[in-house]
Structures are given as C-alpha cells and as structure tokens.
Design a protein around this motif. Structure first.
Motif, mmCIF file in Angstrom:
data_model
loop_
_atom_site.group_PDB
_atom_site.id
_atom_site.type_symbol
_atom_site.label_atom_id
_atom_site.label_comp_id
_atom_site.label_asym_id
_atom_site.label_seq_id
_atom_site.Cartn_x
_atom_site.Cartn_y
_atom_site.Cartn_z
ATOM 1 N N GLY A 152 9.361 -23.956 -6.560
ATOM 2 C CA GLY A 152 10.642 -23.796 -5.883
ATOM 3 C C GLY A 152 10.645 -24.335 -4.471
ATOM 4 O O GLY A 152 9.656 -24.897 -3.982
ATOM 5 N N TRP A 153 11.784 -24.157 -3.799
ATOM 6 C CA TRP A 153 11.963 -24.660 -2.440
ATOM 7 C C TRP A 153 11.084 -23.909 -1.443
ATOM 8 O O TRP A 153 10.872 -22.701 -1.565
ATOM 9 N N SER A 154 10.600 -24.629 -0.445
ATOM 10 C CA SER A 154 9.887 -23.998 0.664
ATOM 11 C C SER A 154 10.895 -23.508 1.705
ATOM 12 O O SER A 154 12.041 -23.955 1.744
ATOM 13 N N ALA A 155 10.427 -22.600 2.553
ATOM 14 C CA ALA A 155 11.267 -22.096 3.633
ATOM 15 C C ALA A 155 11.267 -23.065 4.810
ATOM 16 O O ALA A 155 10.304 -23.811 5.035
ATOM 17 N N ARG A 156 12.349 -23.034 5.562
ATOM 18 C CA ARG A 156 12.419 -23.805 6.808
ATOM 19 C C ARG A 156 11.700 -23.049 7.923
ATOM 20 O O ARG A 156 11.836 -21.833 8.046
ATOM 21 N N LYS A 157 10.951 -23.765 8.738
ATOM 22 C CA LYS A 157 10.384 -23.191 9.952
ATOM 23 C C LYS A 157 9.872 -24.317 10.834
ATOM 24 O O LYS A 157 9.567 -25.404 10.344
ATOM 25 N N ARG A 158 9.768 -24.051 12.096
ATOM 26 C CA ARG A 158 9.278 -25.057 13.031
ATOM 27 C C ARG A 158 7.797 -25.314 12.777
ATOM 28 O O ARG A 158 7.064 -24.434 12.346
ATOM 29 N N SER A 159 7.363 -26.555 13.060
ATOM 30 C CA SER A 159 5.962 -26.904 12.849
ATOM 31 C C SER A 159 5.518 -27.882 13.926
ATOM 32 O O SER A 159 6.297 -28.260 14.814
ATOM 33 N N ALA A 160 4.261 -28.314 13.809
ATOM 34 C CA ALA A 160 3.689 -29.200 14.821
ATOM 35 C C ALA A 160 4.067 -30.657 14.610
ATOM 36 O O ALA A 160 3.806 -31.496 15.478
ATOM 37 N N MET A 161 4.672 -30.985 13.487
ATOM 38 C CA MET A 161 4.861 -32.394 13.142
ATOM 39 C C MET A 161 6.309 -32.840 13.299
ATOM 40 O O MET A 161 7.228 -32.198 12.809
ATOM 41 N N THR A 162 6.480 -33.951 13.988
ATOM 42 C CA THR A 162 7.769 -34.638 14.024
ATOM 43 C C THR A 162 7.561 -36.062 13.524
ATOM 44 O O THR A 162 6.431 -36.567 13.511
ATOM 45 N N MET A 163 8.641 -36.705 13.124
ATOM 46 C CA MET A 163 8.563 -38.080 12.633
ATOM 47 C C MET A 163 9.814 -38.835 13.057
ATOM 48 O O MET A 163 10.852 -38.227 13.334
ATOM 49 N N ILE A 164 9.692 -40.157 13.116
ATOM 50 C CA ILE A 164 10.860 -40.999 13.317
ATOM 51 C C ILE A 164 11.172 -41.669 11.992
ATOM 52 O O ILE A 164 10.324 -42.354 11.417
ATOM 53 N N TYR A 165 12.374 -41.456 11.506
ATOM 54 C CA TYR A 165 12.814 -42.032 10.246
ATOM 55 C C TYR A 165 13.629 -43.290 10.520
ATOM 56 O O TYR A 165 14.466 -43.330 11.414
ATOM 57 N N GLY A 166 13.403 -44.305 9.718
ATOM 58 C CA GLY A 166 14.173 -45.532 9.793
ATOM 59 C C GLY A 166 13.714 -46.468 8.696
ATOM 60 O O GLY A 166 12.659 -46.266 8.095
ATOM 61 N N SER A 167 14.478 -47.494 8.433
ATOM 62 C CA SER A 167 14.095 -48.448 7.395
ATOM 63 C C SER A 167 12.981 -49.358 7.891
ATOM 64 O O SER A 167 12.782 -49.540 9.101
ATOM 65 N N ARG A 168 12.256 -49.950 6.952
ATOM 66 C CA ARG A 168 11.222 -50.918 7.307
ATOM 67 C C ARG A 168 11.843 -52.096 8.046
ATOM 68 O O ARG A 168 11.256 -52.621 9.004
ATOM 69 N N VAL A 169 13.030 -52.512 7.643
ATOM 70 C CA VAL A 169 13.640 -53.676 8.302
ATOM 71 C C VAL A 169 14.003 -53.352 9.743
ATOM 72 O O VAL A 169 13.939 -54.229 10.618
ATOM 73 N N LEU A 170 14.378 -52.107 10.032
ATOM 74 C CA LEU A 170 14.671 -51.737 11.415
ATOM 75 C C LEU A 170 13.393 -51.701 12.242
ATOM 76 O O LEU A 170 13.363 -52.192 13.378
ATOM 77 N N ILE A 171 12.327 -51.117 11.688
ATOM 78 C CA ILE A 171 11.055 -51.070 12.407
ATOM 79 C C ILE A 171 10.610 -52.482 12.777
ATOM 80 O O ILE A 171 10.206 -52.757 13.918
ATOM 81 N N GLU A 172 10.682 -53.409 11.824
ATOM 82 C CA GLU A 172 10.240 -54.775 12.094
ATOM 83 C C GLU A 172 11.174 -55.489 13.068
ATOM 84 O O GLU A 172 10.726 -56.291 13.878
ATOM 85 N N ARG A 173 12.468 -55.200 13.006
ATOM 86 C CA ARG A 173 13.388 -55.851 13.941
ATOM 87 C C ARG A 173 13.073 -55.441 15.370
ATOM 88 O O ARG A 173 13.028 -56.272 16.287
ATOM 89 N N VAL A 174 12.806 -54.136 15.589
ATOM 90 C CA VAL A 174 12.460 -53.671 16.931
ATOM 91 C C VAL A 174 11.124 -54.263 17.372
ATOM 92 O O VAL A 174 10.956 -54.667 18.538
ATOM 93 N N LEU A 175 10.165 -54.341 16.452
ATOM 94 C CA LEU A 175 8.877 -54.971 16.784
ATOM 95 C C LEU A 175 9.062 -56.440 17.147
ATOM 96 O O LEU A 175 8.450 -56.936 18.103
ATOM 97 N N ARG A 176 9.891 -57.167 16.394
ATOM 98 C CA ARG A 176 10.122 -58.582 16.704
ATOM 99 C C ARG A 176 10.730 -58.735 18.097
ATOM 100 O O ARG A 176 10.363 -59.647 18.852
ATOM 101 N N ASP A 177 11.657 -57.850 18.439
ATOM 102 C CA ASP A 177 12.253 -57.913 19.773
ATOM 103 C C ASP A 177 11.190 -57.710 20.845
ATOM 104 O O ASP A 177 11.211 -58.385 21.893
ATOM 105 N N LYS A 178 10.270 -56.795 20.617
ATOM 106 C CA LYS A 178 9.194 -56.552 21.581
ATOM 107 C C LYS A 178 8.281 -57.771 21.711
ATOM 108 O O LYS A 178 7.879 -58.159 22.817
#
Length: 479
Positions: free
Chosen positions: A97-123
């Motif tokens: 079944g579903w897990s409960a919501r709670k704060r944790s130590a992990m955060t992430m940045i979500y985005g498409s691969r094409v966006l990640i590469e576009r920002v990298l190309r700009d850099k």
C-alpha cells in the motif's frame, strides 16, 4: 598553469558537456565534437533517444555539476526545473500500500533530460575557450608512441593534448584502440533485460483537488504469484517543466506496450487505479517511446597494463548502468569533477596521469555499480559476466526486495536511517558504509522490534485502491 594547447571531447551530451567544464581551466582551447546538430531550445535529438524517458538528477550529480558550472542549479530551476522533497511531494506505493508523507533528508530537482542538457549547453557556450562543433563525425584516433595524439574527422585531423571519450554506450573508441595495438579491455556486463516505455502528458489546469502529489511512484508488487504482469512494473508519473509529466512503465524481462492503445490498457492493469486516472485527466502530447538498451556495462580500462596516454573516458563510454537506478548523469558528472581535480594536481599529461585518473574513477564508479548489481543479479532473465551462481541469484531475488522495503520502513521511522538512506540513494555513501554504521544498525534493530510488536510510529500500507493520504506525519518521529 595550462597543461596543453588543445583538449578534445568526443560527444556533446551531458557527459561531454561536463567534461568540457572540467577541461576549460587547464587548456588554451577545448573542442567538443558532436555528431548531431544541437538545438537551441530544450528539444529531443537523435543522439539521445533516452531523453524521452524520466531522468533523476541525484544530489551527488547536482553538486558535481554545480562545482563545474556555478549557478547551474539556479538556472535549471529558473528554466522550469522543480525543486521537490520526494517524501512530501511524491505518492509512493511500496509493499502492499501507500506510504505516509513526512519530511526527509532528501530533495531533488525534477526536469526533463532535454532541459538539463539545454541548461548545460548554455553554461558551456558561456566559456570563452570552449568551442562546440556540431554535425561532425569522428572517424578514428591518431596515436604515437603509446599515446593518443588527436582525432580524425574524415579528411581532417585535429591534434590534441588530451582526448575525452564521451560517446556513450556505442563508443567506437575501444575498437580504434585495439586496431592501434592496445589489448581489448576486460568488460563486466549484466543485462537484466530491462525495458521501459514512456509517453508525455500535459497536466490539467487546475490540478484536481486530490492531487497533493507532484510525483507518482508505484514499485513492483511483493506478491509472488496470482497477479497480472503489470503488477511487476516499476511505474512513474514523473513531473517535468512546463506543467507536464512523463508517464513511464518499466520491467525486468517482460514485454512492454508499444502503442498508445496498449499503453493505456497496461496502465489500467497496474496495481493502483491512480496511474491510469492521472493519465486520463491529462492530455497526451507524444507517441509511446520504448527503450531496450539498458544493460550494465563497465569497460575496465583501469585494468590495462599500459593505458593509453592522452585519453580518458567519462559517462556511458566507460560505465553504463541500468537506467532504472538513475545513476547515469550523476556518475558522468562525478567523473568529470574528478578529472578536474586530477588535472589541478598534475603538471604533465603522461601515462601516470591517465593511470591515476582511471584508478580514482574506478573507486568512484564502484558505488553505483554495486547498487545496480545488488538488485539486477536477482533476476533469472539476467545475462552477462556478473550473473551469479543460481544459489546466489535465488538468495538475491529473495532478499533484495524485502530488504529494500525494510530499509524504507526503517527510514520512515528513524531520521538518522533516513539521512543515510538518502546518501546511498544519491551516491554520497556506499551501501556497505551505511550497513557498517552502528547508529544505522541500531535504527534497524529498533524498527524490527517495533514492527514485530506493531508499534510503528508512522502508519504505512494505506489502501492501494484509494487515493494516497495527504496527511503529513513528520511529527510522528519527533517523539
């Protein structure tokens, strides 16, 4: 101090772009050679077919890229990337079944691969001494006296003090080295026959009131029998920029849907109705994309007695992973950052430099490789040099799933276990290091006793057929 006039990077995807950032401080000129014409916007291209599927940017990768390109993370978020805490922003179905919501130590940045590469190309394009040449095909290496001295582009030759192979899984560099007289490197492989299929969707506006979640994750069922194949799928409804999501289903050794109709039919048979319901309330914007090239493959250049001078490797060209474990970009970025550190510590690009880098890189890659083996070695369909004896395979198959669920449960109950589990997931710590930590072991034992007595502080296994609970249980572990 500059180490040479020219460094050449073969390949302009994420691994090659990170390598360019590592090389720029140490050479007069860095030349990135890319077969595709690179889009200015965040768009798909032929050379990165996996861009049509979800990509996690793990914390270790985020930090490595930010060290190579200061401001990358802010730019990615400004371009539409989503900075989320999965334990609060994802509906997670594990066990029954579903897990409960709670704060944790992990955060992430979500985005498409094409966006990640576009920002990298700009850099990369902002670096004055880096040039990206598009639409060119590398046809071979130039070698002399035990070293690589440049590359061939058809009739054109480019001299180089250092060449970086970032050409991915299909890199031809190994074959060129063999043709030039080097022995073929040992190759470790394990292909667990993973296939995954994805379709892009535009989310409804406004979102339904019950959608407190941004990300939907459905783990394979723990049941051994008596269910449709779709219950074995690993499923994501993965948020990306632009109010969109990627619906993705994957499996080990099973046939996956290839058409829009069969995609929807399979979605209706996964082990919660929420996935198909989310798709039904969203608007499809793509066809169905299927990928099979997912085996783990490590070319052990570090074990060559005399590795070629003037050549190093980053990304899938040296070590490619089962994409389910989201290790590819982060491992490539880590290798690039390690390359920059080795360049900063040397005054010559001799064979010793290349050997030292390869040795250090092998230690870096051992962490994600071990994590991939820990699960993939349990599948009967797996093939390759790293396939274990049958008795061990059965043991891995019997233990890996329940062990993972147990660790997830312990992390839910214990903030210290949660912190170390987040480090392992993000490749900041090896699984072995976590399992040798006395405080983590104590947390496991405490969770085992509480579970046996039915005294867990955070509820779990909420009805998979119902909406996942929105309640925040963060305070439950504060007592």
């Amino acid at each position: 101090m500059k180490l040479g006039k020219t460094a050449v990077v073969l390949g302009g995807s994420a691994a090659g772009l990170c390598a360019a950032g590592a090389l720029a401080p140490h050479f007069d000129r860095v030349l990135v050679l890319e077969r595709d014409e690179l889009p200015a916007a965040a768009e798909h291209r032929r050379g990165v077919p996996q861009s049509k599927h979800p990509h996690f940017l793990l914390n270790s990768g985020r930090r490595a890229i930010a060290a190579l390109f200061p401001g990358f993370e802010d730019d990615l978020i400004a371009a539409g990337g989503l900075h989320l805490m999965p334990s609060m922003d994802a509906a997670y179905l594990d066990g029954v079944g579903w897990s409960a919501r709670k704060r944790s130590a992990m955060t992430m940045i979500y985005g498409s691969r094409v966006l990640i590469e576009r920002v990298l190309r700009d850099k990369v394009r902002a670096l004055a001494n880096v040039t990206v040449r598009e639409g060119v095909t590398v046809s071979g290496l130039r070698t002399r006296d035990g070293g690589v001295t440049g590359v061939d582009l058809g009739d054109e030759h480019v001299d180089a003090d250092l060449v970086v192979d970032a050409m991915g899984r299909g890199s031809a560099v190994g074959g060129w080295l063999v043709a030039a007289g080097w022995p073929e490197p040992e190759v470790q492989t394990l292909d667990a026959k993973v296939t995954y299929t994805s379709r892009w969707y535009e989310l409804p506006t406004p979102r339904p009131a019950s959608w407190w979640w941004q990300h939907l994750v459905i783990m394979p069922t723990p049941d051994r029998a008596g269910h449709p194949p779709e219950h074995e799928f690993l499923v994501n409804f993965f948020p990306i920029e632009g109010n969109r999501a990627i619906a993705c289903m994957g499996s080990w050794g099973l046939e996956m849907p290839r058409t829009a109709d069969t995609f929807v039919e399979s979605a209706n048979r996964v082990r919660t109705p929420l996935f198909a319901a989310a798709m039904a309330r969203s608007t499809p914007t793509s066809e169905v994309h299927l990928t099979r090239s997912t085996g783990n493959k490590w070319r052990r250049y570090d074990r060559l007695r005399t590795p070629p001078r003037g050549l190093v490797f980053v990304g899938d060209s040296i070590c490619a992973f089962n994409p389910f474990y989201a290790q590819g970009i982060s491992s490539a970025a880590g290798s690039a950052l390690l390359l920059r550190e080795h360049l900063a510590r040397t005054d010559r690009l001799d064979r010793g430099f290349c050997a030292r880098f390869l040795a250090g890189q092998s230690k870096l890659l051992r962490v994600p490789w071990s994590l991939a083996m820990a699960r993939d070695q349990g599948y009967e369909c797996a093939v390759g040099t790293e396939k274990p004896p049958e008795w061990r395979r059965r043991l891995v198959a019997a233990v890996s799933g329940p062990a993972f669920s147990f660790i997830v449960g312990a992390a839910r109950e214990d903030d210290v276990v949660d912190e170390h589990f987040a480090k392992v997931f993000n490749m900041d710590e090896s699984l072995g290091q976590m399992l040798r930590n006395p405080r983590v072991i104590a947390g496991f034992l405490r969770h085992y006793v509480r579970k046996a007595l039915g005294r867990q502080r955070v509820p779990f296994d909420f009805d998979a057929q119902a909406e996942p609970p929105a309640t925040d249980y963060s305070s439950a572990t504060a007592r």
